[in-house]
Scaffold this active site. Structure first.
Site, short mmCIF file in Angstrom:
data_model
loop_
_atom_site.label_atom_id
_atom_site.label_comp_id
_atom_site.label_asym_id
_atom_site.label_seq_id
_atom_site.Cartn_x
_atom_site.Cartn_y
_atom_site.Cartn_z
N THR A 98 40.03 40.82 37.56
CA THR A 98 39.01 41.45 36.72
C THR A 98 39.62 41.59 35.34
OG1 THR A 98 38.02 42.64 38.58
CG2 THR A 98 37.58 43.49 36.37
N LYS A 173 31.11 41.53 36.69
CA LYS A 173 32.05 42.47 37.33
C LYS A 173 32.06 43.80 36.60
CE LYS A 173 35.13 44.03 40.17
NZ LYS A 173 36.46 43.46 40.42
N LYS A 241 41.68 50.33 34.07
CA LYS A 241 41.69 49.11 33.26
C LYS A 241 40.30 48.50 33.17
CE LYS A 241 42.51 45.46 35.38
NZ LYS A 241 41.77 44.41 36.14
#
Length: 288
Positions: A98, A173, A241
């Site tokens: 990701t 995502k 993150k």
């Protein structure tokens, strides 16, 4: 596709399970990860250990990457010892990390320059989805390349959707992580409420997890919360993150996301408490 050789860079919580599925499907897989011990079980299962990224990709037809942060992705692809410096024409790179949509576009552009092909293919489903081969995979890149690798993605994925041009997988995502972020707050608060009301939280779960409140987190992570199991299916530090990337992208689009901002603040506190290497279900600790 059956005779194609695969390189897999990064064998963490999910990567290791994906490699096991590929080996079970009788693919030849070369693996590289920074800590060799993490790949030992895979080597014992038939994977070929590579000492460097260059060695891993040398004879590969498909190169999968699944590392930690965008900086790791950049190093793996653009570093002197990375994929683009050591790859070859005709190879297909599939980044399952990701990461940022902008970086996915850069990878695609460089791949095209080198006459390689690229797909950004982040996943959702955590350790359970990886183990069971039921990951949701969100793909961006050229449709023809996606169609070509779909049989291999189907070995470890269940819901595999082509989202559009390079970067579209990563944008999708971000949507996934935004939905999870505030849902996790709701799951934790529902369980905390149940406990404070004197209810049996597991019995409450039996009622609400299959109703309108149902979600993957409620079904899969809430039971872990109640058992005090905070080991990672997906790390708190990696979730932060992801949320940071989503907030940066949203800011660039002038889109306020107050729910996501609140979730990141709550997870930042977990890191301050030394829980960055725990699973995302550790948010439940905020209510005790």
């Amino acid at each position: 596709m059956k005779n194609r050789k695969i390189a897999f860079i990064g064998t963490g919580v999910m990567g290791a399970s994906i490699v096991k599925h590929l080996l079970h499907a009788e693919y030849e897989v070369a693996v590289y990860t920074r800590t060799k011990a993490k790949a030992q079980q895979l080597v014992e299962a038939g994977a070929v250990w590579a000492e460097t990224v260059a060695e891993a990709v040398a004879e590969a037809d498909l190169i999968f990457t699944m590392v930690g942060y965008p900086t790791d992705v950049e190093e793996v692809y653009f570093g002197e010892a990375g994929i683009f410096a050591n790859g070859a024409e005709g190879q297909i790179v599939i980044d399952m990390t990701t990461s940022s949509p902008a970086l996915a576009k850069r990878i695609a552009e460089q791949a095209t320059t080198l006459q390689m092909a690229s797909i950004d293919a982040p996943v959702s489903g955590g350790d359970v989805g990886a183990q069971n081969g039921t990951l949701s995979i969100m793909c961006g890149g050229e449709q023809q390349v996606f169609n070509e690798i779909l049989p291999i993605l189907s070995i470890f994925g269940k819901q595999i959707v082509y989202q559009g041009v390079a970067g579209a997988g990563q944008h999708t995502k971000m949507c996934n992580q935004i939905a999870i972020a505030t849902n996790m707050i709701g799951v934790c608060e529902a369980l905390a409420y149940a406990e404070h009301a004197g209810l049996d939280a597991e019995t409450v779960l039996a009622s609400i997890s299959s109703g309108a409140a149902g979600s993957w987190s409620l079904s899969n992570l809430a039971p872990r919360m109640l058992k005090g199991d905070f080991e990672p299916g997906f790390y708190v530090k990696h979730f932060i993150k992801d949320m940071t990337i989503a907030l940066e992208e949203a800011e660039a689009m002038n889109l306020p996301l107050p729910g996501l901002q609140l979730a990141r603040q709550m997870y930042d506190k977990l890191v301050q408490q030394g829980l960055g290497d725990k699973g995302t279900q550790a948010l439940f600790k905020s209510y005790h």
